[in-house]
Design an enzyme around this catalytic site. Structure first.
Site, short mmCIF file in Angstrom:
data_model
loop_
_atom_site.label_atom_id
_atom_site.label_comp_id
_atom_site.label_asym_id
_atom_site.label_seq_id
_atom_site.Cartn_x
_atom_site.Cartn_y
_atom_site.Cartn_z
CG HIS A 48 10.11 78.93 27.28
ND1 HIS A 48 9.12 77.99 27.51
CD2 HIS A 48 11.22 78.42 27.84
CE1 HIS A 48 9.62 76.99 28.19
NE2 HIS A 48 10.89 77.21 28.40
P1 TYD Z 1 5.00 76.18 30.81
O1 TYD Z 1 6.15 77.13 30.93
O2 TYD Z 1 3.83 76.60 29.98
O3 TYD Z 1 5.53 74.78 30.29
P2 TYD Z 1 6.26 74.44 28.89
O4 TYD Z 1 7.33 75.47 28.72
O5 TYD Z 1 6.77 73.08 29.09
O6 TYD Z 1 5.27 74.49 27.80
O7 TYD Z 1 4.53 75.81 32.27
C1 TYD Z 1 3.23 75.36 32.56
C2 TYD Z 1 2.85 75.88 33.94
O8 TYD Z 1 3.63 75.24 34.94
C3 TYD Z 1 3.05 77.37 34.08
O9 TYD Z 1 1.96 77.88 34.82
C4 TYD Z 1 4.30 77.47 34.92
C5 TYD Z 1 4.27 76.20 35.75
N1 TYD Z 1 5.60 75.68 36.11
C6 TYD Z 1 5.95 75.65 37.45
O10 TYD Z 1 5.20 76.06 38.36
N2 TYD Z 1 7.17 75.11 37.80
C7 TYD Z 1 8.02 74.66 36.87
O11 TYD Z 1 9.13 74.17 37.21
C8 TYD Z 1 7.66 74.73 35.46
C9 TYD Z 1 8.58 74.22 34.40
C10 TYD Z 1 6.43 75.25 35.14
#
Ligand code: TYD
Length: 130
Positions: A48
């Site tokens: 992303h």
């Molecule tokens: P995700 O965006 O998939 O992580 P990455 O980009 O590292 O692969 O996030 C995983 C899950 O965690 C998603 O449901 C969103 C949640 N999340 C939060 O609740 N708070 C946060 O600060 C972050 C980074 C993710």
């Protein structure tokens, strides 16, 4: 493209310490801290960009690789030192991979979690940077 921030290690005969301070050695005011650990073998995450969020990534234990893509160039940055940070500003597509078993990736962010700030579709990302 990769903006590396090196932190001063405050060491003595007991070991090492690093101090992170808003707008001093961190180039923004920190509103959120999260960390990624226990990452399973072969996992790749991220995929992303952000519309506004600024983040600083520090691999405080182990190692991992961060792919950065500004829509024109791609760069892979290995993080394997607790005294080295990688700044990721807005509009940079990023992926994280090659996590070592012991990797703890600490992320400092300048805002709270907000799903509406994410662009999770690479083609949409490419359109935003034109
Ligand atoms: P995700 O965006 O998939 O992580 P990455 O980009 O590292 O692969 O996030 C995983 C899950 O965690 C998603 O449901 C969103 C949640 N999340 C939060 O609740 N708070 C946060 O600060 C972050 C980074 C993710």
């Amino acid at each position: 493209m990769a903006e590396i921030v090196d932190f001063k290690i405050i060491g003595d005969d007991r070991g090492s310490l690093i101090s992170l301070e808003n707008l001093n050695n961190i180039p923004f005011e920190v509103k959120r801290v999260y960390y990624i650990f226990d990452t399973k073998e072969g996992v790749r995450r991220g995929f992303h960009s952000h519309k506004n969020l600024k983040q600083l990534l520090v691999c405080v234990k182990g190692s991992c690789v961060i792919l950065l893509d500004d829509g024109i160039n791609r760069e892979n940055v290995t993080l394997c030192e607790p005294n080295r940070g990688l700044f990721i500003g807005a509009n940079i597509w990023h992926e994280m991979y090659n996590f070592s078993n012991d990797c703890v990736l600490l992320v400092l962010a300048d805002d709270f979690y907000d799903e509406t700030d994410y662009i999770r579709d690479y083609n949409k990302f490419l359109k935003t940077i034109i």
